[in-house]
Write a protein that holds these residues in place. Sequence first.
Motif, PDB file in Angstrom:
ATOM      1  N   LYS A  98      35.811  38.165  30.084  1.00 39.66           N
ATOM      2  CA  LYS A  98      35.534  39.507  30.570  1.00 39.66           C
ATOM      3  C   LYS A  98      34.268  39.454  31.408  1.00 39.66           C
ATOM      4  O   LYS A  98      33.258  38.898  30.992  1.00 39.66           O
ATOM      5  CB  LYS A  98      35.340  40.472  29.396  1.00 39.66           C
ATOM      6  N   SER A 133      29.162  37.917  32.335  1.00 41.40           N
ATOM      7  CA  SER A 133      30.479  37.531  31.833  1.00 41.40           C
ATOM      8  C   SER A 133      30.354  37.073  30.398  1.00 41.40           C
ATOM      9  O   SER A 133      29.312  36.559  29.983  1.00 41.40           O
ATOM     10  CB  SER A 133      31.072  36.382  32.662  1.00 41.40           C
ATOM     11  N   ASN A 184      37.277  36.988  38.316  1.00 44.48           N
ATOM     12  CA  ASN A 184      36.849  38.329  37.893  1.00 44.48           C
ATOM     13  C   ASN A 184      35.852  38.918  38.884  1.00 44.48           C
ATOM     14  O   ASN A 184      35.954  40.092  39.251  1.00 44.48           O
ATOM     15  CB  ASN A 184      36.227  38.285  36.499  1.00 44.48           C
ATOM     16  N   GLU A 186      34.754  46.514  35.288  1.00 45.96           N
ATOM     17  CA  GLU A 186      35.107  45.453  34.348  1.00 45.96           C
ATOM     18  C   GLU A 186      36.428  44.809  34.741  1.00 45.96           C
ATOM     19  O   GLU A 186      37.359  45.494  35.176  1.00 45.96           O
ATOM     20  CB  GLU A 186      35.227  46.077  32.967  1.00 45.96           C
ATOM     21  N   SER A 192      45.443  39.934  36.567  1.00 46.91           N
ATOM     22  CA  SER A 192      44.259  40.389  35.832  1.00 46.91           C
ATOM     23  C   SER A 192      44.326  41.892  35.678  1.00 46.91           C
ATOM     24  O   SER A 192      45.011  42.579  36.413  1.00 46.91           O
ATOM     25  CB  SER A 192      42.976  39.977  36.548  1.00 46.91           C
ATOM     26  N   PHE A 239      39.127  41.652  33.161  1.00 46.68           N
ATOM     27  CA  PHE A 239      39.427  40.758  32.038  1.00 46.68           C
ATOM     28  C   PHE A 239      40.641  39.911  32.391  1.00 46.68           C
ATOM     29  O   PHE A 239      41.645  40.429  32.883  1.00 46.68           O
ATOM     30  CB  PHE A 239      39.718  41.567  30.779  1.00 46.68           C
TER      31      PHE A 239
END
Length: 127
Positions: A65, A57, A102, A76, A121, A78
Amino acid sequence: MKKELIEALVKVQRDLPVVKKGSEGSTGNRTYRYADLPTVWGEVEKVISDNGFFVTSESTMDGVKTMALHEHGILESFIPYTKEGPKPQELGSEITYFRRYNICAIFNIIVDNLLEFFSTSSLNFFN
């Protein structure tokens, strides 16, 4: 997305445990239970790494991210910061919170009765 990456994700999803909420927090008059970052990561890291993923991260000027790197691609997620110029302790809490969400978003990790946070997100899959 490459077939091999999908296969690795299927294996991860199959073997992931449901993470239990073990921490307490409060906001205003409301008290709640949650799974903190060390708890989530402690429960899922072996399954994730055993299937060839490396998770990292980074905190950018705009948000947090998180990337899951695999020999066949990158996943991915973010999450942008919620406000301008928070105090350092507030920013640190927000970064930790976003890292946890995340990781949960990328691997579809279930935390007891996790609310649908993921709609805020942006989750991107690319090769």
